[in-house]
Design a protein around this motif. Structure first.
Motif, PDB file in Angstrom:
ATOM      1  N   ASP A 160      -5.217   9.517  -0.643  1.00  0.00           N
ATOM      2  CA  ASP A 160      -5.943   8.987  -1.794  1.00  0.00           C
ATOM      3  C   ASP A 160      -7.440   9.166  -1.571  1.00  0.00           C
ATOM      4  O   ASP A 160      -8.035   8.533  -0.708  1.00  0.00           O
TER       5      ASP A 160
ATOM      6  N   ILE B 267      -1.713   6.470   2.389  1.00  0.00           N
ATOM      7  CA  ILE B 267      -2.983   6.036   1.801  1.00  0.00           C
ATOM      8  C   ILE B 267      -4.106   7.039   2.049  1.00  0.00           C
ATOM      9  O   ILE B 267      -5.043   7.133   1.276  1.00  0.00           O
TER      10      ILE B 267
ATOM     11  N   LEU C 124       0.839  -1.197   0.000  1.00  0.00           N
ATOM     12  CA  LEU C 124       0.000   0.000   0.000  1.00  0.00           C
ATOM     13  C   LEU C 124       0.872   1.244   0.000  1.00  0.00           C
ATOM     14  O   LEU C 124       1.962   1.226   0.555  1.00  0.00           O
TER      15      LEU C 124
ATOM     16  N   GLU D 142     -10.013   8.264  -3.276  1.00  0.00           N
ATOM     17  CA  GLU D 142     -10.792   7.044  -3.498  1.00  0.00           C
ATOM     18  C   GLU D 142     -10.743   6.134  -2.272  1.00  0.00           C
ATOM     19  O   GLU D 142     -11.757   5.563  -1.863  1.00  0.00           O
ATOM     20  N   ALA D 143      -9.559   6.005  -1.670  1.00  0.00           N
ATOM     21  CA  ALA D 143      -9.425   5.171  -0.474  1.00  0.00           C
ATOM     22  C   ALA D 143     -10.254   5.739   0.678  1.00  0.00           C
ATOM     23  O   ALA D 143     -10.925   4.990   1.398  1.00  0.00           O
TER      24      ALA D 143
END
Length: 124
Positions: free
Chosen positions: A92, A89, A85, A94-95
């Motif tokens: 992001d 993260i 990953l 989308e995450a």
């Protein structure tokens, strides 16, 4: 020039704000500033003063230490964390949207979805 600590704190502000479903405008109104200032904090262009960070932490419901978590590891934009990953993260979108949607699902369905994701990732 942006200082890496200011960039990190800004990302953590954005991360928590986004998880809460709070807009920049809403956060700015709650702490008594303009939304453009929140934008500058989130990009690391402007430093967040201690008193302002305290107000933001109270508004977002996290301790001040939340904004500094992960800083010791020296995570970079391209660094990789365990499991392949990205180390950052939470930058992001989308995450973050996936996380927010996941926790909006009732718990019994969420467990089933989790198991499905585990099976699919093992098969990939």
């Amino acid at each position: 020039m942006k200082h890496p600590v200011d960039v990190h704190v800004g990302k953590r502000i954005r991360h928590r704000r986004w998880l809460n479903g709070t807009t920049q405008q809403q956060l700015a109104e709650k702490v008594g500033i303009k939304f453009q200032q929140i934008q500058k904090y989130e990009t690391g262009m402007n430093r967040v003063s201690a008193s302002r960070l305290w107000e933001i932490s109270q508004t977002l419901g996290v301790p001040i230490s939340f904004f500094f978590e992960g800083l010791e590891e020296g995570e970079g934009e391209t660094a990789q964390a365990a499991g392949g990953l990205p180390a950052d993260i939470f930058s992001d979108r989308e995450a973050l949207e996936l996380l927010r949607s996941y926790y909006a699902i009732p718990e019994h369905q969420r467990r089933r979805l989790f198991e499905l994701a585990r099976v699919l990732s093992a098969a990939a």
